[in-house]
Design a protein around this motif. Sequence first.
Motif, mmCIF file in Angstrom:
data_model
loop_
_atom_site.group_PDB
_atom_site.id
_atom_site.type_symbol
_atom_site.label_atom_id
_atom_site.label_comp_id
_atom_site.label_asym_id
_atom_site.label_seq_id
_atom_site.Cartn_x
_atom_site.Cartn_y
_atom_site.Cartn_z
ATOM 1 N N ASP A 73 0.642 -1.253 -0.095
ATOM 2 C CA ASP A 73 -0.098 0.110 -0.052
ATOM 3 C C ASP A 73 0.811 1.343 0.045
ATOM 4 O O ASP A 73 1.831 1.316 0.565
ATOM 5 C CB ASP A 73 -0.934 0.134 1.187
ATOM 6 N N TYR A 74 0.569 1.998 -1.001
ATOM 7 C CA TYR A 74 1.207 3.485 -0.829
ATOM 8 C C TYR A 74 0.370 4.550 -0.702
ATOM 9 O O TYR A 74 -0.663 4.527 -1.226
ATOM 10 C CB TYR A 74 1.965 3.661 -2.190
ATOM 11 N N ASP A 75 0.556 5.438 0.071
ATOM 12 C CA ASP A 75 -0.141 6.769 0.008
ATOM 13 C C ASP A 75 0.955 7.922 0.206
ATOM 14 O O ASP A 75 1.579 7.975 0.871
ATOM 15 C CB ASP A 75 -0.950 6.671 1.347
ATOM 16 N N GLY A 76 0.662 8.907 -0.565
ATOM 17 C CA GLY A 76 1.337 10.169 -0.596
ATOM 18 C C GLY A 76 1.069 11.330 -1.485
ATOM 19 O O GLY A 76 -0.142 11.265 -1.625
ATOM 20 N N ARG A 77 1.802 11.509 -2.503
ATOM 21 C CA ARG A 77 1.329 12.286 -3.410
ATOM 22 C C ARG A 77 0.386 11.884 -4.292
ATOM 23 O O ARG A 77 -0.910 12.301 -4.514
ATOM 24 C CB ARG A 77 2.654 12.678 -4.587
ATOM 25 N N ALA A 78 0.320 10.550 -4.560
ATOM 26 C CA ALA A 78 -0.954 9.764 -4.990
ATOM 27 C C ALA A 78 -1.064 8.542 -3.742
ATOM 28 O O ALA A 78 -0.514 8.614 -2.813
ATOM 29 C CB ALA A 78 -0.633 9.027 -6.163
ATOM 30 N N SER A 79 -1.955 7.635 -4.332
ATOM 31 C CA SER A 79 -1.979 6.581 -3.546
ATOM 32 C C SER A 79 -2.081 5.263 -4.372
ATOM 33 O O SER A 79 -2.778 5.296 -5.680
ATOM 34 C CB SER A 79 -3.115 6.530 -2.619
ATOM 35 N N SER A 80 -1.855 4.153 -3.953
ATOM 36 C CA SER A 80 -1.883 2.796 -4.857
ATOM 37 C C SER A 80 -2.063 1.434 -3.890
ATOM 38 O O SER A 80 -1.714 1.723 -2.775
ATOM 39 C CB SER A 80 -0.667 2.696 -5.525
ATOM 40 N N ALA A 94 -13.727 -0.422 -7.704
ATOM 41 C CA ALA A 94 -14.451 -0.589 -6.481
ATOM 42 C C ALA A 94 -14.454 0.231 -5.295
ATOM 43 O O ALA A 94 -15.437 0.801 -4.968
ATOM 44 C CB ALA A 94 -14.152 -1.995 -5.846
ATOM 45 N N GLN A 95 -13.251 0.993 -5.428
ATOM 46 C CA GLN A 95 -13.397 1.952 -4.412
ATOM 47 C C GLN A 95 -13.971 3.389 -4.809
ATOM 48 O O GLN A 95 -14.536 3.862 -4.244
ATOM 49 C CB GLN A 95 -11.693 2.199 -4.112
ATOM 50 N N MET A 96 -13.725 3.432 -6.147
ATOM 51 C CA MET A 96 -14.226 4.613 -6.824
ATOM 52 C C MET A 96 -16.033 4.434 -6.680
ATOM 53 O O MET A 96 -16.558 5.497 -6.201
ATOM 54 C CB MET A 96 -14.032 4.793 -8.227
ATOM 55 N N LYS A 97 -16.434 3.274 -6.773
ATOM 56 C CA LYS A 97 -17.746 2.963 -6.797
ATOM 57 C C LYS A 97 -18.286 3.085 -5.216
ATOM 58 O O LYS A 97 -19.209 3.915 -5.102
ATOM 59 C CB LYS A 97 -18.075 1.788 -7.034
ATOM 60 N N GLU A 142 -21.516 4.441 -15.344
ATOM 61 C CA GLU A 142 -20.444 3.577 -15.431
ATOM 62 C C GLU A 142 -19.276 4.178 -15.060
ATOM 63 O O GLU A 142 -18.725 5.206 -15.407
ATOM 64 C CB GLU A 142 -20.360 3.198 -16.968
ATOM 65 N N ILE A 143 -18.448 3.501 -14.191
ATOM 66 C CA ILE A 143 -17.203 3.930 -13.713
ATOM 67 C C ILE A 143 -15.842 3.269 -14.366
ATOM 68 O O ILE A 143 -16.031 2.069 -14.523
ATOM 69 C CB ILE A 143 -17.321 3.626 -12.267
ATOM 70 N N LYS A 144 -14.886 4.219 -14.766
ATOM 71 C CA LYS A 144 -13.807 3.527 -15.171
ATOM 72 C C LYS A 144 -12.642 4.172 -14.238
ATOM 73 O O LYS A 144 -12.565 5.452 -14.016
ATOM 74 C CB LYS A 144 -13.617 4.002 -16.633
ATOM 75 N N ARG A 145 -11.840 3.553 -13.941
ATOM 76 C CA ARG A 145 -10.878 3.623 -12.941
ATOM 77 C C ARG A 145 -9.638 4.635 -13.682
ATOM 78 O O ARG A 145 -9.322 5.715 -13.331
ATOM 79 C CB ARG A 145 -9.935 2.374 -12.641
ATOM 80 N N GLN A 157 -10.257 12.591 -5.804
ATOM 81 C CA GLN A 157 -11.579 13.031 -5.244
ATOM 82 C C GLN A 157 -11.999 11.724 -4.436
ATOM 83 O O GLN A 157 -12.448 11.707 -3.241
ATOM 84 C CB GLN A 157 -12.671 13.359 -6.176
ATOM 85 N N CYS A 158 -12.051 10.833 -5.148
ATOM 86 C CA CYS A 158 -12.638 9.394 -4.631
ATOM 87 C C CYS A 158 -11.711 9.045 -3.293
ATOM 88 O O CYS A 158 -12.276 8.544 -2.114
ATOM 89 C CB CYS A 158 -12.718 8.100 -5.582
ATOM 90 N N PHE A 159 -10.535 9.103 -3.591
ATOM 91 C CA PHE A 159 -9.643 8.934 -2.132
ATOM 92 C C PHE A 159 -9.749 9.752 -0.880
ATOM 93 O O PHE A 159 -9.829 9.304 -0.025
ATOM 94 C CB PHE A 159 -7.879 9.148 -2.925
ATOM 95 N N ALA A 160 -10.117 10.891 -1.357
ATOM 96 C CA ALA A 160 -10.332 11.997 -0.404
ATOM 97 C C ALA A 160 -11.598 11.500 0.250
ATOM 98 O O ALA A 160 -11.695 11.503 1.662
ATOM 99 C CB ALA A 160 -10.460 13.188 -0.984
ATOM 100 N N VAL A 161 -12.610 11.097 -0.291
ATOM 101 C CA VAL A 161 -14.247 10.763 0.235
ATOM 102 C C VAL A 161 -13.620 9.629 1.159
ATOM 103 O O VAL A 161 -14.048 9.390 2.474
ATOM 104 C CB VAL A 161 -15.014 10.321 -0.673
ATOM 105 N N LEU A 162 -13.044 8.266 0.498
ATOM 106 C CA LEU A 162 -12.806 7.224 1.343
ATOM 107 C C LEU A 162 -11.868 7.556 2.515
ATOM 108 O O LEU A 162 -11.966 6.966 3.627
ATOM 109 C CB LEU A 162 -12.386 6.228 0.686
ATOM 110 N N LYS A 163 -10.968 8.423 2.328
ATOM 111 C CA LYS A 163 -10.109 8.800 3.482
ATOM 112 C C LYS A 163 -10.987 9.541 4.627
ATOM 113 O O LYS A 163 -10.977 9.278 5.990
ATOM 114 C CB LYS A 163 -9.098 9.859 2.974
ATOM 115 N N THR A 164 -11.892 10.551 4.099
ATOM 116 C CA THR A 164 -12.743 11.235 5.092
ATOM 117 C C THR A 164 -13.445 10.123 5.906
ATOM 118 O O THR A 164 -13.420 10.515 7.013
ATOM 119 C CB THR A 164 -13.705 11.868 4.431
#
Lengths: 261, 261
Positions: free
Chosen positions: A31-38, B126-129, B173-176, B233-240
């Motif tokens: 798992d990576y989290d920083g400027r991006a995440s993966s 899946a995370q975007m969804k 439809e979601i595309k990563r 944006q998705c990451f921000a939501v999940l993080k929140t």
Amino acid sequence: MSPTIEDAAEFLERALRSRSFVLIVGDCRVDYDGRASSTLDWGERAVIIKKDGSVLVHRPTGYEPVNWQPPSCLVRLSRSNANGLTVNASRAQPRENISIEYRNISLAAFGSLNDTSEFALHVTEAQMKQAILTAPNLVEEGLRPLAEEKHISETGFTDIYAEDKNGFLVIVEIKRNAANRDAVMQLQGYLEKIRKRTDRHLRGIVVAPYIRKSALPLLESLKIEFIKVAPEQCFAVLKTQKDMKISQFIAVSEDDNSKLI
Amino acid sequence: MSPTIEDAAEFLERALRSRSFVLIVGDCRVDYDGRASSTLDWGERAVIIKKDGSVLVHRPTGYEPVNWQPPSCLVRLSRSNANGLTVNASRAQPRENISIEYRNISLAAFGSLNDTSEFALHVTEAQMKQAILTAPNLVEEGLRPLAEEKHISETGFTDIYAEDKNGFLVIVEIKRNAANRDAVMQLQGYLEKIRKRTDRHLRGIVVAPYIRKSALPLLESLKIEFIKVAPEQCFAVLKTQKDMKISQFIAVSEDDNSKLI
DNA sequence: CCTTTCAGTTAGTTA
DNA sequence: TAACTAAGTGAAAGG
């Protein structure tokens, strides 16, 4: 065959403490989290942890690491549970973290790598010197090298004594990479020493792939010249030398064959 | 401790034949010639040879390999002399070659790495969804998700059923990664299926970080919409979401602490 | 410490 | 297949 996570943990604990070169091959999640995440799910990868804090996670294919951490980051080990082992590498500025969780380790190794040699891209200064001695017109039409200079008191001063087509004495200082103010000053210092011993007209030439803009004013005020010589040119000369030998050999071989016909 | 060059040679011969992941740590000299050229004198380095022909030479420090060869190059082993062993990696187009000459090998290992997981930068579909279900206004103000779609016959179709503020049915439809023509066609096929079963007004929205220019004409002609949603944006939501849980916990803890005071 | 520029860039996508 | 573009670019040099 594979060490237990328990053994591996103890081993890697020692490895990281020793701040040496660490190699881990095993089944992990990254798992990576920083400027991006993966995220990267379970799979076998090779991980390199260097003494400067660089971390590289390599998959079975590709030039680039799938995840990484640049030098100077903090690497820690933690036990998520009895069967889990996590390598955590984080740095600030920018805040970045990668965590590598292992569920199996098939190879772990560490040791200090003794590696002090200088890496020379293109050619070394010595090779540039050799190239210019072979083909002085790389620097100037009609230049004739006189003798190799023995390093008297200078450090890292690769140079050539020569005469130009007017019979003037020329000191050529060679720099493998960018010539900067230091290089110009170094040559100037050397020219001054020589001027004390001779009345001959003296020219100073800095030879390098390119020169820093910051060195240009000094260059002009000291009446020192700059000639751009790319490493590729030097390499071409050296290569031609090599190829000469090979082509001569081939020529002889062909002669031999012709005799056989 | 270290294997003899003889043993190492035999070992590596097998390793390279097996086209697996090969690791070599040893005292070597590296020469490179291709787009540029370089030399690196004796020293201990770690070398990775991958099954796709990638070669990486790593020094004790630094993120980048000092020398390398990209995928799809030919790796050969040769014995320069009784005590020497050279790994040669070359490719054409552009013509490049690196040769790694060993005088001592301290570690050699090889094996196949089983690693099939997909690498997901930023977030998975899946995370975007999940993020869009949590915060539908990422897509459109007033959007209300209805239910998760069960994959009927499609492959890799991550989508969301929803109603917009006008009560119209919306298929998202979601595309990563980049939405291309295929993504638009996929959604169109799905919309057609649904139109056969209902008379309700139907909207199709492709959600992705960005869309290929090549998909724009198709998008327009099919009256399908595109909404840009960045993984960040998705990451921000999940993080929140995560942070919510944590902050709630912290809040409780603080309450507990306050009681202790 | 930040900005600019270069790289044996590598890697991915489009024409 | 070649051209174009982005990268968690990294790394070096200049301000």
